[in-house]
Design a protein around this motif. Structure first.
Motif, PDB file in Angstrom:
ATOM      1  N   ARG A 288       0.810  -1.220   0.000  1.00 54.68           N
ATOM      2  CA  ARG A 288       0.000   0.000   0.000  1.00 54.68           C
ATOM      3  C   ARG A 288       0.845   1.272   0.000  1.00 54.68           C
ATOM      4  NH1 ARG A 288      -4.482  -0.408   4.059  1.00 54.68           N
ATOM      5  NH2 ARG A 288      -5.342  -1.654   2.386  1.00 54.68           N
ATOM      6  N   GLU A 289       1.924   1.277   0.765  1.00 55.88           N
ATOM      7  CA  GLU A 289       2.761   2.474   0.833  1.00 55.88           C
ATOM      8  C   GLU A 289       3.349   2.825  -0.537  1.00 55.88           C
ATOM      9  OE1 GLU A 289       2.666   0.537   4.859  1.00 55.88           O
ATOM     10  OE2 GLU A 289       3.009  -0.161   2.815  1.00 55.88           O
ATOM     11  N   LEU A 290       3.790   1.809  -1.260  1.00 54.19           N
ATOM     12  CA  LEU A 290       4.317   2.063  -2.612  1.00 54.19           C
ATOM     13  C   LEU A 290       3.206   2.483  -3.563  1.00 54.19           C
ATOM     14  CD1 LEU A 290       7.030  -0.699  -3.085  1.00 54.19           C
ATOM     15  CD2 LEU A 290       7.374   1.757  -2.788  1.00 54.19           C
ATOM     16  N   ASP A 291       2.025   1.908  -3.409  1.00 54.94           N
ATOM     17  CA  ASP A 291       0.881   2.340  -4.216  1.00 54.94           C
ATOM     18  C   ASP A 291       0.656   3.840  -4.051  1.00 54.94           C
ATOM     19  OD1 ASP A 291       0.503  -0.310  -4.897  1.00 54.94           O
ATOM     20  OD2 ASP A 291      -1.289  -0.582  -3.680  1.00 54.94           O
ATOM     21  N   TRP A 292       0.720   4.316  -2.814  1.00 59.34           N
ATOM     22  CA  TRP A 292       0.493   5.740  -2.540  1.00 59.34           C
ATOM     23  C   TRP A 292       1.596   6.592  -3.139  1.00 59.34           C
ATOM     24  CZ3 TRP A 292      -0.438   4.567   3.277  1.00 59.34           C
ATOM     25  CH2 TRP A 292      -1.746   4.149   3.465  1.00 59.34           C
TER      26      TRP A 292
ATOM     27  N   THR B 181       9.704  -2.718 -12.522  1.00 61.81           N
ATOM     28  CA  THR B 181       9.923  -4.169 -12.585  1.00 61.81           C
ATOM     29  C   THR B 181      10.674  -4.688 -11.356  1.00 61.81           C
ATOM     30  OG1 THR B 181      12.022  -4.021 -13.805  1.00 61.81           O
ATOM     31  CG2 THR B 181       9.981  -4.113 -15.110  1.00 61.81           C
ATOM     32  N   TYR B 182      11.195  -3.779 -10.540  1.00 62.62           N
ATOM     33  CA  TYR B 182      11.909  -4.205  -9.330  1.00 62.62           C
ATOM     34  C   TYR B 182      10.922  -4.630  -8.252  1.00 62.62           C
ATOM     35  CZ  TYR B 182      16.377  -2.673 -11.149  1.00 62.62           C
ATOM     36  OH  TYR B 182      17.513  -2.546 -11.904  1.00 62.62           O
ATOM     37  N   ASP B 183      11.389  -5.482  -7.358  1.00 60.19           N
ATOM     38  CA  ASP B 183      10.556  -5.984  -6.272  1.00 60.19           C
ATOM     39  C   ASP B 183      10.244  -4.890  -5.257  1.00 60.19           C
ATOM     40  OD1 ASP B 183      10.522  -8.584  -7.315  1.00 60.19           O
ATOM     41  OD2 ASP B 183      12.333  -9.159  -6.221  1.00 60.19           O
ATOM     42  N   ASP B 184       9.074  -5.010  -4.629  1.00 54.09           N
ATOM     43  CA  ASP B 184       8.641  -4.027  -3.645  1.00 54.09           C
ATOM     44  C   ASP B 184       9.644  -3.822  -2.509  1.00 54.09           C
ATOM     45  OD1 ASP B 184       6.394  -3.546  -5.124  1.00 54.09           O
ATOM     46  OD2 ASP B 184       5.004  -4.544  -3.748  1.00 54.09           O
ATOM     47  N   PRO B 185      10.192  -4.886  -1.909  1.00 51.12           N
ATOM     48  CA  PRO B 185      11.146  -4.648  -0.815  1.00 51.12           C
ATOM     49  C   PRO B 185      12.356  -3.815  -1.246  1.00 51.12           C
ATOM     50  CG  PRO B 185      10.425  -6.920  -0.765  1.00 51.12           C
ATOM     51  CD  PRO B 185       9.901  -6.313  -2.053  1.00 51.12           C
ATOM     52  N   ASP B 186      12.823  -4.027  -2.472  1.00 51.70           N
ATOM     53  CA  ASP B 186      13.946  -3.231  -2.976  1.00 51.70           C
ATOM     54  C   ASP B 186      13.541  -1.770  -3.142  1.00 51.70           C
ATOM     55  OD1 ASP B 186      15.672  -5.437  -3.116  1.00 51.70           O
ATOM     56  OD2 ASP B 186      15.018  -5.906  -5.155  1.00 51.70           O
ATOM     57  N   LEU B 187      12.411  -1.540  -3.779  1.00 51.71           N
ATOM     58  CA  LEU B 187      11.948  -0.167  -3.981  1.00 51.71           C
ATOM     59  C   LEU B 187      11.723   0.531  -2.641  1.00 51.71           C
ATOM     60  CD1 LEU B 187       9.429  -0.586  -6.943  1.00 51.71           C
ATOM     61  CD2 LEU B 187      11.714   0.411  -7.019  1.00 51.71           C
ATOM     62  N   TRP B 188      11.107  -0.165  -1.713  1.00 49.60           N
ATOM     63  CA  TRP B 188      10.829   0.432  -0.410  1.00 49.60           C
ATOM     64  C   TRP B 188      12.130   0.818   0.300  1.00 49.60           C
ATOM     65  CZ3 TRP B 188       7.204   3.012   1.549  1.00 49.60           C
ATOM     66  CH2 TRP B 188       7.120   3.231   2.916  1.00 49.60           C
ATOM     67  N   ARG B 189      13.100  -0.069   0.256  1.00 50.96           N
ATOM     68  CA  ARG B 189      14.404   0.214   0.867  1.00 50.96           C
ATOM     69  C   ARG B 189      15.041   1.441   0.212  1.00 50.96           C
ATOM     70  NH1 ARG B 189      15.637  -4.394   1.444  1.00 50.96           N
ATOM     71  NH2 ARG B 189      16.394  -4.988  -0.606  1.00 50.96           N
ATOM     72  N   TRP B 190      14.949   1.552  -1.102  1.00 55.51           N
ATOM     73  CA  TRP B 190      15.539   2.685  -1.824  1.00 55.51           C
ATOM     74  C   TRP B 190      14.836   3.990  -1.478  1.00 55.51           C
ATOM     75  CZ3 TRP B 190      15.655   0.030  -7.284  1.00 55.51           C
ATOM     76  CH2 TRP B 190      16.559  -1.055  -7.242  1.00 55.51           C
ATOM     77  N   PHE B 191      13.502   3.941  -1.332  1.00 60.18           N
ATOM     78  CA  PHE B 191      12.774   5.158  -0.975  1.00 60.18           C
ATOM     79  C   PHE B 191      13.067   5.578   0.458  1.00 60.18           C
ATOM     80  CE2 PHE B 191       9.889   4.079  -4.570  1.00 60.18           C
ATOM     81  CZ  PHE B 191      10.097   5.242  -5.274  1.00 60.18           C
ATOM     82  N   CYS B 192      13.184   4.630   1.352  1.00 62.49           N
ATOM     83  CA  CYS B 192      13.464   4.952   2.748  1.00 62.49           C
ATOM     84  C   CYS B 192      14.893   5.421   2.942  1.00 62.49           C
ATOM     85  CB  CYS B 192      13.190   3.748   3.635  1.00 62.49           C
ATOM     86  SG  CYS B 192      11.434   3.386   3.779  1.00 62.49           S
TER      87      CYS B 192
END
Length: 97
Positions: free
Chosen positions: A22-26, A52-63
Motif C-alpha cells: 500500500r505504501e508504494l501504491d500511494w 519491474t523491481y521488487d517491492d522490498p527493494d523499492l521500499w528500501r531505496w525510498f526509505c
C-alpha cells in the motif's frame, strides 16, 4: 497524444497503484498522477523499468536513497522529492530482515 502514449500512461498508472504494498501504491501512484507527464520520454521509459523491481527493494531505496544503485538514484530522489503523501516520513520503516 497518440494511442500508444495514452495506453502506456494507463499501464504505468495501473502498475504504480497495484503493487501489493500500500505504501508504494500511494507514493508511486501520487507521483504518476502529478509528475509523470512532466518527465522526458527517456525518464518515462526508465520509470517503467523501475517498476519491474521488487517491492522490498523499492521500499528500501525510498526509505534510504543511499542504498539504491547509482543508475536509479536520480529517479528515486525525484520521486521522493515530489512525494506528497502526508506522513511519508512516519511510515518509512524497513521491514524486518
Amino acid at each position: 497524444m497518440d494511442k500508444y502514449k495514452i495506453n502506456f500512461n494507463k499501464i504505468i498508472l495501473y502498475k504504480s497503484t497495484h503493487r501489493g504494498m500500500r505504501e508504494l501504491d500511494w507514493i508511486l501512484g501520487t507521483f504518476v498522477e502529478k509528475e509523470f507527464s512532466q518527465l522526458s520520454d527517456d525518464d518515462q521509459k526508465r520509470y517503467a523499468v523501475l517498476l519491474t523491481y521488487d517491492d522490498p527493494d523499492l521500499w528500501r531505496w525510498f526509505c534510504n536513497p543511499k542504498t539504491c544503485p547509482s543508475e536509479w538514484s536520480d529517479l528515486i530522489i525525484k520521486i521522493r522529492t515530489n512525494c506528497s503523501v502526508v506522513g511519508f516520513e512516519n511510515v518509512c520503516t524497513l521491514p524486518p530482515s
